[in-house]
Write a protein that holds these residues in place. Structure first.
Motif, PDB file in Angstrom:
ATOM      1  N   ALA A  40       0.849  -1.299   0.194  1.00 59.80           N
ATOM      2  CA  ALA A  40       0.072  -0.058  -0.001  1.00 59.80           C
ATOM      3  C   ALA A  40       0.815   1.229  -0.036  1.00 59.80           C
ATOM      4  O   ALA A  40       0.464   2.255  -0.716  1.00 59.80           O
ATOM      5  CB  ALA A  40      -0.959  -0.059   1.127  1.00 59.80           C
ATOM      6  N   ALA A  41       2.053   1.130   0.640  1.00 62.58           N
ATOM      7  CA  ALA A  41       3.005   2.281   0.474  1.00 62.58           C
ATOM      8  C   ALA A  41       3.659   2.335  -0.533  1.00 62.58           C
ATOM      9  O   ALA A  41       4.703   3.416  -0.818  1.00 62.58           O
ATOM     10  CB  ALA A  41       3.841   2.124   1.732  1.00 62.58           C
ATOM     11  N   ARG A  42       3.499   1.676  -1.773  1.00 57.88           N
ATOM     12  CA  ARG A  42       4.330   1.609  -2.927  1.00 57.88           C
ATOM     13  C   ARG A  42       4.813   3.153  -3.320  1.00 57.88           C
ATOM     14  O   ARG A  42       5.775   3.141  -3.116  1.00 57.88           O
ATOM     15  CB  ARG A  42       3.398   0.992  -4.094  1.00 57.88           C
ATOM     16  CG  ARG A  42       4.245   0.461  -4.983  1.00 57.88           C
ATOM     17  CD  ARG A  42       3.653  -0.343  -6.017  1.00 57.88           C
ATOM     18  NE  ARG A  42       4.327  -0.639  -7.071  1.00 57.88           N
ATOM     19  CZ  ARG A  42       4.537  -1.834  -7.602  1.00 57.88           C
ATOM     20  NH1 ARG A  42       3.947  -2.917  -7.072  1.00 57.88           N
ATOM     21  NH2 ARG A  42       5.288  -1.903  -8.730  1.00 57.88           N
ATOM     22  N   ASP A  43       4.246   3.537  -4.223  1.00 61.26           N
ATOM     23  CA  ASP A  43       4.882   4.981  -4.250  1.00 61.26           C
ATOM     24  C   ASP A  43       3.843   5.953  -4.564  1.00 61.26           C
ATOM     25  O   ASP A  43       3.868   7.196  -4.940  1.00 61.26           O
ATOM     26  CB  ASP A  43       5.401   5.190  -5.748  1.00 61.26           C
ATOM     27  CG  ASP A  43       4.896   4.665  -6.864  1.00 61.26           C
ATOM     28  OD1 ASP A  43       5.362   4.563  -7.944  1.00 61.26           O
ATOM     29  OD2 ASP A  43       3.707   4.091  -6.819  1.00 61.26           O
ATOM     30  N   ARG A  52       7.896   8.355  -1.124  1.00 65.51           N
ATOM     31  CA  ARG A  52       8.839   7.522  -0.663  1.00 65.51           C
ATOM     32  C   ARG A  52       8.805   6.003  -1.039  1.00 65.51           C
ATOM     33  O   ARG A  52       7.561   5.720  -1.105  1.00 65.51           O
ATOM     34  CB  ARG A  52       8.639   7.679   0.798  1.00 65.51           C
ATOM     35  CG  ARG A  52       9.948   6.981   1.767  1.00 65.51           C
ATOM     36  CD  ARG A  52       9.830   7.363   3.097  1.00 65.51           C
ATOM     37  NE  ARG A  52       8.472   6.711   3.933  1.00 65.51           N
ATOM     38  CZ  ARG A  52       8.577   6.608   5.224  1.00 65.51           C
ATOM     39  NH1 ARG A  52       9.709   7.063   5.778  1.00 65.51           N
ATOM     40  NH2 ARG A  52       7.568   5.894   5.560  1.00 65.51           N
ATOM     41  N   ILE A  53       9.867   5.435  -1.425  1.00 69.65           N
ATOM     42  CA  ILE A  53       9.675   4.029  -2.030  1.00 69.65           C
ATOM     43  C   ILE A  53      10.191   3.220  -0.797  1.00 69.65           C
ATOM     44  O   ILE A  53      11.491   3.252  -0.497  1.00 69.65           O
ATOM     45  CB  ILE A  53      10.351   3.861  -3.224  1.00 69.65           C
ATOM     46  CG1 ILE A  53       9.498   4.714  -4.202  1.00 69.65           C
ATOM     47  CG2 ILE A  53      10.093   2.218  -3.767  1.00 69.65           C
ATOM     48  CD1 ILE A  53      10.324   4.894  -5.786  1.00 69.65           C
ATOM     49  N   LEU A  54       9.185   2.146  -0.279  1.00 69.41           N
ATOM     50  CA  LEU A  54       9.800   1.265   0.529  1.00 69.41           C
ATOM     51  C   LEU A  54       9.863  -0.215   0.028  1.00 69.41           C
ATOM     52  O   LEU A  54       9.037  -0.618  -0.919  1.00 69.41           O
ATOM     53  CB  LEU A  54       8.804   1.075   1.715  1.00 69.41           C
ATOM     54  CG  LEU A  54       8.331   2.665   2.227  1.00 69.41           C
ATOM     55  CD1 LEU A  54       7.473   2.226   3.575  1.00 69.41           C
ATOM     56  CD2 LEU A  54       9.740   3.157   2.943  1.00 69.41           C
ATOM     57  N   VAL A  55      10.977  -0.895   0.598  1.00 67.62           N
ATOM     58  CA  VAL A  55      10.807  -2.266   0.152  1.00 67.62           C
ATOM     59  C   VAL A  55      11.247  -3.030   1.523  1.00 67.62           C
ATOM     60  O   VAL A  55      11.859  -2.701   2.093  1.00 67.62           O
ATOM     61  CB  VAL A  55      12.000  -2.696  -0.846  1.00 67.62           C
ATOM     62  CG1 VAL A  55      11.830  -2.168  -2.117  1.00 67.62           C
ATOM     63  CG2 VAL A  55      13.240  -2.388  -0.424  1.00 67.62           C
ATOM     64  N   GLY A  56      10.862  -4.424   1.641  1.00 65.98           N
ATOM     65  CA  GLY A  56      11.030  -5.284   2.644  1.00 65.98           C
ATOM     66  C   GLY A  56      12.224  -6.375   2.244  1.00 65.98           C
ATOM     67  O   GLY A  56      12.280  -6.657   1.195  1.00 65.98           O
ATOM     68  N   VAL A  64      14.172   3.069   0.226  1.00 69.09           N
ATOM     69  CA  VAL A  64      15.044   3.170  -0.783  1.00 69.09           C
ATOM     70  C   VAL A  64      14.815   4.278  -1.911  1.00 69.09           C
ATOM     71  O   VAL A  64      15.011   4.126  -3.258  1.00 69.09           O
ATOM     72  CB  VAL A  64      14.850   1.767  -1.439  1.00 69.09           C
ATOM     73  CG1 VAL A  64      15.409   0.572  -0.690  1.00 69.09           C
ATOM     74  CG2 VAL A  64      13.396   1.317  -2.198  1.00 69.09           C
ATOM     75  N   THR A  65      14.088   5.380  -1.484  1.00 69.14           N
ATOM     76  CA  THR A  65      14.064   6.332  -2.266  1.00 69.14           C
ATOM     77  C   THR A  65      15.237   6.836  -3.215  1.00 69.14           C
ATOM     78  O   THR A  65      15.083   7.119  -4.433  1.00 69.14           O
ATOM     79  CB  THR A  65      13.333   7.444  -1.711  1.00 69.14           C
ATOM     80  OG1 THR A  65      12.460   7.085  -0.691  1.00 69.14           O
ATOM     81  CG2 THR A  65      13.040   8.707  -2.247  1.00 69.14           C
ATOM     82  N   PRO A  66      16.386   6.801  -2.723  1.00 67.19           N
ATOM     83  CA  PRO A  66      17.395   6.980  -3.785  1.00 67.19           C
ATOM     84  C   PRO A  66      17.539   6.271  -5.038  1.00 67.19           C
ATOM     85  O   PRO A  66      17.941   6.825  -5.925  1.00 67.19           O
ATOM     86  CB  PRO A  66      18.596   6.938  -2.899  1.00 67.19           C
ATOM     87  CG  PRO A  66      18.352   6.952  -1.317  1.00 67.19           C
ATOM     88  CD  PRO A  66      16.692   6.399  -1.409  1.00 67.19           C
ATOM     89  N   LEU A  67      16.766   5.285  -5.079  1.00 69.09           N
ATOM     90  CA  LEU A  67      16.855   4.523  -6.377  1.00 69.09           C
ATOM     91  C   LEU A  67      15.629   4.581  -6.857  1.00 69.09           C
ATOM     92  O   LEU A  67      15.348   3.769  -7.924  1.00 69.09           O
ATOM     93  CB  LEU A  67      16.961   2.652  -5.833  1.00 69.09           C
ATOM     94  CG  LEU A  67      18.220   2.354  -5.113  1.00 69.09           C
ATOM     95  CD1 LEU A  67      18.008   0.986  -4.932  1.00 69.09           C
ATOM     96  CD2 LEU A  67      19.276   2.690  -5.881  1.00 69.09           C
ATOM     97  N   MET A  68      14.881   5.498  -6.745  1.00 72.64           N
ATOM     98  CA  MET A  68      13.610   5.900  -7.405  1.00 72.64           C
ATOM     99  C   MET A  68      13.527   5.590  -8.855  1.00 72.64           C
ATOM    100  O   MET A  68      12.672   5.187  -9.309  1.00 72.64           O
ATOM    101  CB  MET A  68      12.898   7.384  -6.983  1.00 72.64           C
ATOM    102  CG  MET A  68      11.741   7.633  -7.451  1.00 72.64           C
ATOM    103  SD  MET A  68      11.110   9.224  -7.052  1.00 72.64           S
ATOM    104  CE  MET A  68      10.836   8.980  -5.375  1.00 72.64           C
ATOM    105  N   GLY A  69      14.551   6.248  -9.657  1.00 71.77           N
ATOM    106  CA  GLY A  69      14.397   5.992 -11.097  1.00 71.77           C
ATOM    107  C   GLY A  69      14.504   4.642 -11.351  1.00 71.77           C
ATOM    108  O   GLY A  69      13.995   4.358 -12.722  1.00 71.77           O
ATOM    109  N   PHE A  70      14.921   3.610 -10.680  1.00 72.65           N
ATOM    110  CA  PHE A  70      14.862   2.346 -11.036  1.00 72.65           C
ATOM    111  C   PHE A  70      13.471   1.453 -10.538  1.00 72.65           C
ATOM    112  O   PHE A  70      13.177   0.501 -11.060  1.00 72.65           O
ATOM    113  CB  PHE A  70      15.830   1.503 -10.502  1.00 72.65           C
ATOM    114  CG  PHE A  70      17.493   2.119 -10.878  1.00 72.65           C
ATOM    115  CD1 PHE A  70      17.917   1.689 -12.210  1.00 72.65           C
ATOM    116  CD2 PHE A  70      17.965   3.067 -10.121  1.00 72.65           C
ATOM    117  CE1 PHE A  70      19.019   2.413 -12.570  1.00 72.65           C
ATOM    118  CE2 PHE A  70      19.261   3.545 -10.829  1.00 72.65           C
ATOM    119  CZ  PHE A  70      19.719   3.488 -11.766  1.00 72.65           C
TER     120      PHE A  70
END
Length: 141
Positions: A40-43, A52-56, A64-70
């Protein structure tokens, strides 16, 4: 040219290591994210400085927002955004069927060692924002 277009074909570059990034991790009272919360927190969530982009990964939830472009739609790793990437990252896979696997219960002992190595890399490069509710049984989203 949009941000996604500019970063779509760029090579993946991790932020430099930051040894004290998660120094007091054991003493922090971190929120617990379920797999549904993570998805649900995807982007879609907007924060002070944009999405803000989260991964488990293993037991943690990383920003992992610094990797947003990917990770944005169309990016090289867009299947990873908002998911538990323990299984897929250990398998070095971006295939949809591998990025829908939750947990790491089916990994071999060698793969579990690799998972620990990846977790160590992420702990030095990304901020932990929560704990991942662990269901080490492999199920799909």
């Amino acid at each position: 040219m949009s941000f996604a277009e500019r970063n779509k074909s760029s090579p993946l570059v991790l932020p430099p290591p930051q040894p004290n990034l998660n120094e007091n991790l054991g003493s922090l009272d971190l929120p617990v994210y379920s797999h549904a919360d993570l998805l649900a927190a995807r982007d879609e969530d907007q924060y002070e400085h944009g999405p803000r982009i989260l991964v488990g990964l293993k037991d943690y939830v990383f920003d992992v927002t610094p990797l947003m472009g990917f990770l944005i739609p169309g990016g090289q790793l867009s299947n990873y955004a908002g998911k538990d990437i323990s299984f897929a990252l250990t398998k070095a896979s971006n295939r949809r069927e591998d990025t829908t696997v939750k947990g790491y219960g089916t990994l071999s002992s060698n793969e579990l060692k690799m998972l620990d190595e990846w977790t160590s890399v992420f702990l030095r490069r990304f901020t932990v924002v929560g704990r991942l509710e662990m269901d080490t049984m492999t199920t799909e989203y």
